[in-house]
Design an enzyme around this catalytic site. Structure first.
Site, PDB file in Angstrom:
ATOM      1  N   TRP A 325      76.313  67.961  13.533  1.00 34.54           N
ATOM      2  CA  TRP A 325      76.759  68.221  14.911  1.00 34.54           C
ATOM      3  C   TRP A 325      77.076  69.706  15.127  1.00 34.54           C
ATOM      4  O   TRP A 325      76.831  70.252  16.196  1.00 34.54           O
ATOM      5  CB  TRP A 325      78.003  67.376  15.211  1.00 34.54           C
ATOM      6  CG  TRP A 325      78.570  67.583  16.586  1.00 34.54           C
ATOM      7  CD1 TRP A 325      78.214  66.935  17.731  1.00 34.54           C
ATOM      8  CD2 TRP A 325      79.599  68.504  16.969  1.00 34.54           C
ATOM      9  NE1 TRP A 325      78.959  67.388  18.799  1.00 34.54           N
ATOM     10  CE2 TRP A 325      79.809  68.356  18.356  1.00 34.54           C
ATOM     11  CE3 TRP A 325      80.353  69.444  16.271  1.00 34.54           C
ATOM     12  CZ2 TRP A 325      80.746  69.107  19.048  1.00 34.54           C
ATOM     13  CZ3 TRP A 325      81.291  70.192  16.966  1.00 34.54           C
ATOM     14  CH2 TRP A 325      81.485  70.019  18.332  1.00 34.54           C
ATOM     15  N   HIS A 326      77.598  70.360  14.096  1.00 30.60           N
ATOM     16  CA  HIS A 326      78.023  71.747  14.256  1.00 30.60           C
ATOM     17  C   HIS A 326      76.868  72.736  14.353  1.00 30.60           C
ATOM     18  O   HIS A 326      77.067  73.852  14.841  1.00 30.60           O
ATOM     19  CB  HIS A 326      78.956  72.150  13.107  1.00 30.60           C
ATOM     20  CG  HIS A 326      80.376  71.732  13.325  1.00 30.60           C
ATOM     21  ND1 HIS A 326      80.858  70.501  12.948  1.00 30.60           N
ATOM     22  CD2 HIS A 326      81.431  72.376  13.885  1.00 30.60           C
ATOM     23  CE1 HIS A 326      82.132  70.404  13.276  1.00 30.60           C
ATOM     24  NE2 HIS A 326      82.513  71.531  13.842  1.00 30.60           N
ATOM     25  N   GLY A 327      75.690  72.366  13.911  1.00 32.67           N
ATOM     26  CA  GLY A 327      74.595  73.315  14.072  1.00 32.67           C
ATOM     27  C   GLY A 327      73.366  72.986  13.251  1.00 32.67           C
ATOM     28  O   GLY A 327      73.406  72.182  12.319  1.00 32.67           O
TER      29      GLY A 327
END
Length: 491
Positions: A325-327
């Site tokens: 989700w963060h990247g």
């Protein structure tokens, strides 16, 4: 638009407040919500007008789809099919904008193909407003906590600008009723005072602390080869400080601005560096993201209801997804895996850990968090590994980079102190001492002071608090010459 910018502080926020409460005062309650929604879209599209089409289309599709699920297709295959379509649309949009080039790169690597990267521009906040709408779609399908909202209520739930770009990830049932409450349609001086206090603290955290240590981080990570053990440690600690005060600052400002509109956002940040275990850390850091994954992924997977092994697998999946989700980078995936393993180990040895010295457990947890932040910040896994090697090489030679890092603390605020108190200058001619004092002060603030949510609960305006808020705002505004984005804007 950025909270830490002149146009937001001196134009956008005052206009939004005056327009919203002014329309409510004229009994134009629906128009007030329309106005706030429009202002939120202006806030969102300020840097790139093309963002507007993405978020508006997303809002319309999810609203209509959920409406049909609630009214037209209350059961059967059609309802399930529509639900699946909405899920795939939301996840598909997120994958396209955030991960498509990353997927192409991996396809080229594995299959020796030569697909050209599309260089897709990542829309701000897409991870946040997509998750918020996913929660609404899922709740609609399950018939859980959902009432039939008007379109403007749903649109405002998604777009409300304090939480639009970087959270918290709010749920419809905790936001929409607050806009409907007539008591919230007028200015409340208590909320305005608390909101201004939270905004001031958040702005100071971002501008005066996070951005300062961010300069150290940039120097350290731009040339890892030149790091020795001391500069690597200083760079690592600086990023630990930067991301803490950057995200904490954003959460404070978002909470404060929302309070000015008489809206209470859910707590998203609760002194996470006070955590004594990794499990405890994730109860304090990005709380609403943890809540989303727990409620909409972990529990549907079985949670802890199907035995220990299945529980550990579910926990691992949650942290793997959190990393993704963060990247779109393997560094985030590895970071998620590291925290997943740390979380599982903590659960396995829970009883033994509870018997250990609390200070020892805090040290172990804090060291683990620092080391995993290196992976989170690095541009690649190989770069992170090189950084780890610098940490353990025990090389204290070649102090050239240290001098450059020390010089980043020669900031304008220190010059002001010298002008006001010239005798102080002699104490700080050695910037090594200044850096040490500053870092000590920061850790006292992290570990010894109340978090802003606690301050809000006990806040009472008086001469001292008014003076502190005024000083923080003035100092922060005078330091806005180089406006920087928040780290979580990238996610």
């Amino acid at each position: 638009m950025l909270f830490n910018s002149y146009i937001f502080i001196f134009a956008f926020l005052p206009i939004s407040l005056l327009g919203y409460f002014g329309l409510h005062k004229l009994k134009k309650h629906t128009l007030a919500k329309v106005f706030l929604c429009i202002m939120s879209l202006v806030f969102y599209a300020y840097f790139n007008l093309s963002y507007l089409a993405i978020i508006v289309s997303s809002i319309i599709i999810n609203f209509l789809g959920s409406k049909y699920i609630l009214n037209k297709f209350k059961q059967g295959r059609v309802k399930k099919l529509l639900f699946i379509i909405l899920l795939l649309l939301n996840i598909g949009i997120l994958v396209y904008y955030k991960y498509f080039d990353f997927i192409l790169l991996n396809i080229n690597t594995v299959f020796k193909s030569s697909f050209d990267a599309m260089n897709i521009l990542l829309p701000l906040g897409i991870s946040f407003f997509t998750f918020q709408q996913l929660s609404f779609v899922i709740d609609s399908y399950k018939g859980k906590k959902v009432v039939e909202y008007k379109f403007i209520d749903y649109a405002l739930f998604v777009t409300f600008f304090p939480q639009l770009i970087a959270g918290p990830i709010v749920l419809h049932d905790e936001i929409v009723p607050q806009f409907e409450d007539e008591e919230n349609h007028k200015i409340k001086t208590e909320n305005m005072a608390k909101g201004l206090m939270a905004f001031a603290f958040g702005l100071a955290k971002k501008v005066l602390i996070a951005d300062l240590f961010g300069n150290v981080v940039s120097l350290g990570f731009q040339d890892i080869n030149s790091l020795n053990t001391l500069t690597a440690l200083l760079t690592m600690f600086s990023y630990t400080i930067q991301i803490y005060f950057d995200f904490s600052g954003y959460c404070d400002m978002a909470t404060g601005i929302a309070l000015m509109f008489n809206v209470k956002l859910p707590m998203n940040f609760n002194s996470p560096y006070k955590a004594i275990t990794i499990v405890d850390f994730w109860k304090r850091w990005h709380i609403t993201l943890t809540r989303f994954f727990t409620e909409y992924v972990y529990i549907p997977l079985g949670g802890n209801r199907k035995g220990k092994i299945r529980t550990y697998i579910n926990v691992f999946i949650i942290f793997l997804l959190s990393g993704i989700w963060h990247g779109a980078n393997y560094t985030f995936i590895v970071w998620g895996i590291m925290h997943g393993i740390g979380n599982i180990i903590t659960r396995i040895f829970k009883e033994k850990i509870e018997k250990q010295n609390i200070v020892l457990m805090w040290v172990i947890t804090f060291v683990f968090i620092n080391l995993t932040w290196v992976m989170f910040r690095a541009n690649s896994v190989s770069e992170a590994i090189l950084f780890y090697k610098k940490l353990i090489c025990f090389n204290f030679n070649d102090m050239t980079l240290l001098t450059n890092i020390i010089d980043t603390f020669n900031i304008v605020e220190i010059t002001w102190i010298y002008e006001i108190l010239p005798n102080v200058k002699a104490l700080f001619t050695n910037y090594h001492i200044l850096v040490q004092m500053f870092i000590i002060f920061v850790f006292i603030a992290i570990l010894g002071m109340k978090n802003t949510n606690e301050r809000i609960e006990s806040f009472k305006p008086n001469k001292r608090t008014v003076a502190v808020v005024a000083i923080l705002i003035v100092a922060s505004i005078m330091s806005l010459s180089q406006v920087s984005t928040f780290l979580y804007f990238n996610f």
